[in-house]
Design a protein around this motif. Structure first.
Motif, PDB file in Angstrom:
ATOM      1  N   PRO A 152      27.226  11.415  22.247  1.00 16.17           N
ATOM      2  CA  PRO A 152      26.361  10.026  22.421  1.00 16.17           C
ATOM      3  C   PRO A 152      26.193  10.484  23.982  1.00 16.17           C
ATOM      4  O   PRO A 152      25.560  10.578  24.896  1.00 16.17           O
ATOM      5  N   TYR A 153      27.241  12.414  24.850  1.00 13.60           N
ATOM      6  CA  TYR A 153      26.330  12.459  26.358  1.00 13.60           C
ATOM      7  C   TYR A 153      25.766  13.709  25.922  1.00 13.60           C
ATOM      8  O   TYR A 153      26.550  14.586  24.991  1.00 13.60           O
ATOM      9  N   PRO A 154      25.205  14.519  27.383  1.00 10.82           N
ATOM     10  CA  PRO A 154      25.926  15.957  26.974  1.00 10.82           C
ATOM     11  C   PRO A 154      26.799  16.373  27.361  1.00 10.82           C
ATOM     12  O   PRO A 154      27.351  16.130  27.433  1.00 10.82           O
TER      13      PRO A 154
ATOM     14  N   THR B  40      44.178  16.504  23.653  1.00  8.41           N
ATOM     15  CA  THR B  40      43.173  17.619  22.984  1.00  8.41           C
ATOM     16  C   THR B  40      42.380  18.296  23.680  1.00  8.41           C
ATOM     17  O   THR B  40      41.903  17.636  24.140  1.00  8.41           O
ATOM     18  N   TYR B  41      41.337  19.591  23.257  1.00  4.56           N
ATOM     19  CA  TYR B  41      40.244  20.423  23.835  1.00  4.56           C
ATOM     20  C   TYR B  41      39.723  20.413  22.750  1.00  4.56           C
ATOM     21  O   TYR B  41      39.730  21.714  22.206  1.00  4.56           O
TER      22      TYR B  41
ATOM     23  N   VAL C 281      39.520  14.961  23.549  1.00  2.00           N
ATOM     24  CA  VAL C 281      38.198  15.161  24.112  1.00  2.00           C
ATOM     25  C   VAL C 281      37.698  16.062  24.154  1.00  2.00           C
ATOM     26  O   VAL C 281      37.824  17.478  23.400  1.00  2.00           O
TER      27      VAL C 281
ATOM     28  N   THR D  81      45.290  11.818  22.958  1.00  3.39           N
ATOM     29  CA  THR D  81      43.469  11.431  23.627  1.00  3.39           C
ATOM     30  C   THR D  81      43.129  12.058  22.747  1.00  3.39           C
ATOM     31  O   THR D  81      43.709  13.181  23.176  1.00  3.39           O
TER      32      THR D  81
ATOM     33  N   LEU E 140      35.077  18.773  24.148  1.00  2.00           N
ATOM     34  CA  LEU E 140      34.053  20.214  25.053  1.00  2.00           C
ATOM     35  C   LEU E 140      33.155  20.961  24.806  1.00  2.00           C
ATOM     36  O   LEU E 140      32.844  21.071  23.712  1.00  2.00           O
ATOM     37  N   PRO E 141      33.158  21.982  26.033  1.00  2.00           N
ATOM     38  CA  PRO E 141      31.513  22.455  25.675  1.00  2.00           C
ATOM     39  C   PRO E 141      32.158  23.761  25.438  1.00  2.00           C
ATOM     40  O   PRO E 141      32.276  25.010  26.343  1.00  2.00           O
TER      41      PRO E 141
ATOM     42  N   PHE F  25      28.936  21.514  29.855  1.00  2.00           N
ATOM     43  CA  PHE F  25      29.021  21.456  31.208  1.00  2.00           C
ATOM     44  C   PHE F  25      30.253  20.327  31.446  1.00  2.00           C
ATOM     45  O   PHE F  25      30.206  19.920  32.818  1.00  2.00           O
ATOM     46  N   ASN F  26      30.281  19.940  30.085  1.00  2.00           N
ATOM     47  CA  ASN F  26      30.956  17.887  30.991  1.00  2.00           C
ATOM     48  C   ASN F  26      32.184  17.848  29.696  1.00  2.00           C
ATOM     49  O   ASN F  26      32.629  19.063  28.900  1.00  2.00           O
ATOM     50  N   ALA F  27      32.782  16.937  29.846  1.00  2.00           N
ATOM     51  CA  ALA F  27      34.074  17.156  28.807  1.00  2.00           C
ATOM     52  C   ALA F  27      33.642  15.256  28.315  1.00  2.00           C
ATOM     53  O   ALA F  27      33.751  14.419  29.823  1.00  2.00           O
ATOM     54  N   ILE F  28      33.691  15.532  26.882  1.00  2.17           N
ATOM     55  CA  ILE F  28      33.486  13.457  26.794  1.00  2.17           C
ATOM     56  C   ILE F  28      34.950  13.220  25.975  1.00  2.17           C
ATOM     57  O   ILE F  28      35.142  13.923  24.910  1.00  2.17           O
ATOM     58  N   PRO F  29      35.547  12.378  26.304  1.00  2.00           N
ATOM     59  CA  PRO F  29      36.333  11.713  25.875  1.00  2.00           C
ATOM     60  C   PRO F  29      36.312  11.173  24.838  1.00  2.00           C
ATOM     61  O   PRO F  29      37.203   9.719  24.908  1.00  2.00           O
ATOM     62  N   GLN F  30      35.435  11.496  23.563  1.00  2.00           N
ATOM     63  CA  GLN F  30      35.779  10.330  23.152  1.00  2.00           C
ATOM     64  C   GLN F  30      35.355  11.081  21.495  1.00  2.00           C
ATOM     65  O   GLN F  30      34.109  11.799  21.687  1.00  2.00           O
TER      66      GLN F  30
END
Lengths: 342, 342
Positions: free
Chosen positions: B191-193, B157-158, B237, B235, B239-240, B196-201
């Motif tokens: 949990p993280y910025p 996913t996105y 993920v 899975t 996204l911004p 401009f990032n991708a967080i797999p959680q």
């Protein structure tokens, strides 16, 4: 070449997003460089760049510029490579080409040093550096394949804009500012706005409905791994991320493998850093991979139904391991394997 | 209820990102609404919202507020649903709950009207609205399954930040501004910025190394489709992106199906809009799906190796079909099927 003090290296496309990183990677490299030539388009000629505290003037890339060059790292687009790489080879250089121009040429080795360094021995002047998304994937797949056998790969990518160059990073920035200010984002590099969006198209569409980027991942993976019968499918997606490609990868192995065994194997593999600690929210992300040379692997887990299936999340800096670092690593490997002697 | 003029509807969590959309979806709905109650936390009570040019004061959500309510749409978090949904049912309301609190309860139907409307007949007061990513996927999978049989799904996913509420959209905006200004982004919701990032959680990690969001996709898909033996892996993920979830989905059918046949079938399916025109760069994207009710499907293509395998790219507005619209659709279906009579 035994009389020389070191290598005469050239970067073609030295002012581009990848070229700038090639310069940095050469600075940190073990290669004995006696001279570095920076080449670019006529437009960029005359600019200066710094290499090991030395100021170097960028020259126009043309055939005569390759006289005396031992290794030429190309990253100025496929058209420039097609025109000038043979000229460089004619003048005695070994070309390491970061474009897709020669990658599927059966005469040209397509190399990721952690996977198929020995393929370098077959080179006839030109060596191709693979597609960024492909490189980071095969670095993680090869150890699994060697130990457990591999028969299937399904990958969905999460790709940064910097693969499309400096101007693409600038476009993301400008579009983002426009959207935040309630303005219409302007598009040039990408077919649609990428700010706060996801575009499921990288490179042009092929007749089979896959994009060229997807076909690069499929075909290059098979070539690098010397594994034509491997089943590979890819979906490539562009994200509003500046640097760092991520990949959600499903693999089917020939044997059942436990997660702990897979993690131990990957942690022991060259070029791989495992970041996989669910209890402490440890997993790779583009923001952490940017600026680093390694391929980061995490979120390793078993498929819920297929005993021989594993899911992985693979992240790397697309400008470094995906381009500049892999190219410089190829140059280092040419020297280590004494394919180029100094 | 035959003496009444229409339905008494309540929204719990009316000021939240989904609640606001529920109000909009009810405005455009065919439901005969005689009264609309807006309920929220004590903090939001006293605010006013507009429904069909009528100003409504938000009241505090508490058990007594459900007296006389026929349908209560809940979207105020799992804890509120666990506490107040049974109170609403006790007072005669049918609850349509958008949280994960009751979804896997065998007594509670989990419904996507295009897929399993008949499950509504089994309700005992509470009906669960599925996870956003799951809803949009099953809308596209169900027609393929009915016509060709389905045995395997692998999804990456996105996902947009708005699934985590208004404050998550604000966090994305503030982090983005900070990064553009060279400042350190502040993190609260994630949990993280995410800028401009991708967080797999998404959501918390489970013992099997999958996240709860991934397990929701796996388990809810099987429940909605009444298909426990379906093989599903996910899975997820973040996204911004503000609004609009996208999914790269691999399906294995029981029969070989051509792309044109699959596209024709999908185009004919309820709730699906096909956007699949490679020649004109036509494919679904979050920016186009935002604000629309449908599930958009494109990038349909055959797996390069598996004859019965297809790849799809599925995009939908996570606040609408993924939440508010599906909830209102459930309410409409309850009336259409005469499960609730007016």
């Amino acid at each position: 070449m035994n009389t020389k003090q070191g290598l005469n290296v050239a970067i073609v496309g030295a002012t581009g997003a990848v070229g700038v990183q090639m310069l940095k990677m050469l600075e940190g490299s073990s290669l004995p460089i006696s001279q570095l030539k920076l080449l670019a388009s006529k437009r960029s000629a005359g600019k200066t760049q710094t290499f090991k505290d030395q100021s170097i003037i960028v020259e126009e890339a043309k055939p005569a510029a390759f006289e005396g060059v031992d290794i030429a790292l190309f990253s100025a687009g496929g058209a420039v490579s097609k025109q000038l790489a043979p000229e460089a080879v004619k003048r005695g250089a070994v070309v390491i080409d970061n474009t897709s121009a020669f990658r599927m040429d059966p005469e040209v080795p397509l190399v990721v040093p952690e996977v198929n360094p020995e393929a370098l021995r077959e080179h006839k002047g030109i060596i191709a550096n693979p597609n960024c998304s492909t490189i980071q994937m095969v670095v993680a797949l090869e150890p699994l394949r060697r130990k457990h056998g591999l028969n299937r790969v399904i990958v969905s990518t999460y790709q940064a804009v910097s693969g499309a160059g400096h101007s693409a990073i600038e476009e993301l920035k400008q579009q983002t500012e426009a959207v935040l200010n309630g303005q219409e984002p302007k598009t040039e590099k990408f077919p649609y706005p990428i700010a706060f969006n996801a575009i499921p198209q990288i490179d042009t569409f092929q007749d089979n409905r896959y994009t060229f980027e997807e076909m690069k991942m499929i075909n290059e993976t098979k070539k690098i791994m010397a594994f034509p019968e491997l089943r590979v499918a890819a979906t490539c997606v562009r994200l509003p991320v500046a640097v760092g490609h991520a990949e959600s990868v499903y693999v089917e192995l020939d044997q059942e493998v436990g997660v702990e065994d897979a993690l131990a194997l990957l942690a022991d593999s060259p070029g791989v850093t495992v970041v996989d600690d669910p209890a402490n929210l440890g997993y790779p992300m583009p923001m952490d991979a940017a600026g680093k040379k390694d391929v980061f692997v995490g979120r390793v887990r078993k498929d819920p139904d297929e005993k021989k299936g594993l899911h992985l999340w693979i992240v790397s800096d697309n400008l470094l391991k995906g381009a500049a670092w892999n190219s410089v690593q190829i140059a280092e490997t040419l020297v280590q394997l004494k394919i180029i002697t100094i």
